[in-house]
Design a protein around this motif. Structure first.
Motif, PDB file in Angstrom:
ATOM      1  N   TYR A 190      14.892   4.985  82.010  1.00  0.00           N
ATOM      2  CA  TYR A 190      16.244   5.321  81.538  1.00  0.00           C
ATOM      3  C   TYR A 190      16.366   6.827  81.295  1.00  0.00           C
ATOM      4  CZ  TYR A 190      20.110   5.974  78.329  1.00  0.00           C
ATOM      5  OH  TYR A 190      21.242   6.439  77.724  1.00  0.00           O
TER       6      TYR A 190
ATOM      7  N   THR B 248      18.731   9.360  83.350  1.00  0.00           N
ATOM      8  CA  THR B 248      19.779  10.121  82.667  1.00  0.00           C
ATOM      9  C   THR B 248      19.662  11.611  82.965  1.00  0.00           C
ATOM     10  OG1 THR B 248      19.838   8.481  80.895  1.00  0.00           O
ATOM     11  CG2 THR B 248      20.776  10.628  80.411  1.00  0.00           C
TER      12      THR B 248
ATOM     13  N   PHE C  63      12.236   2.577  78.906  1.00  0.00           N
ATOM     14  CA  PHE C  63      12.824   3.754  78.271  1.00  0.00           C
ATOM     15  C   PHE C  63      12.550   5.002  79.104  1.00  0.00           C
ATOM     16  CE2 PHE C  63      12.473   7.414  75.420  1.00  0.00           C
ATOM     17  CZ  PHE C  63      13.779   7.460  74.975  1.00  0.00           C
TER      18      PHE C  63
END
Length: 94
Positions: free
Chosen positions: A52, A56, A49
């Motif tokens: 990610y 992003t 996570f």
């Protein structure tokens, strides 16, 4: 259904079998081989996570669009506001 409700549902649907396997409530063959990866799984998920989220943020930062027309319009409005304030007696320090 809101995004929060949807993600909470996904979390619950993941956690119920995860804790059932971890506490050995579900009898599975080869549970001893599966037990070590199950104990490490939360750390792996948090790490994934994090990657990610960082990816992003970096992607959206590098692909951020400039808008010269809006910048020019904003500069024009700032000059108009300065002239209006000077006309009303405000003195700027610069």
């Amino acid at each position: 259904m809101t995004n929060l409700q949807r993600w909470l549902m996904y979390l619950v649907l993941f956690l119920i079998p995860y804790f059932a396997l971890l506490s050995a409530s579900i009898k599975t063959p080869g549970l001893q081989m599966l037990l070590v990866p199950l104990q490490v799984l939360p750390y792996v998920l948090v790490l994934m996570f994090g990657f990610y989220a960082a990816g992003t943020v970096l992607y959206r930062t590098f692909t951020f669009n400039d808008c010269p027309a809006a910048a020019a319009e904003l500069q024009k409005e700032i000059e108009e506001a300065r002239k209006d304030l000077i006309a009303k007696g405000f003195r700027f320090r610069d």
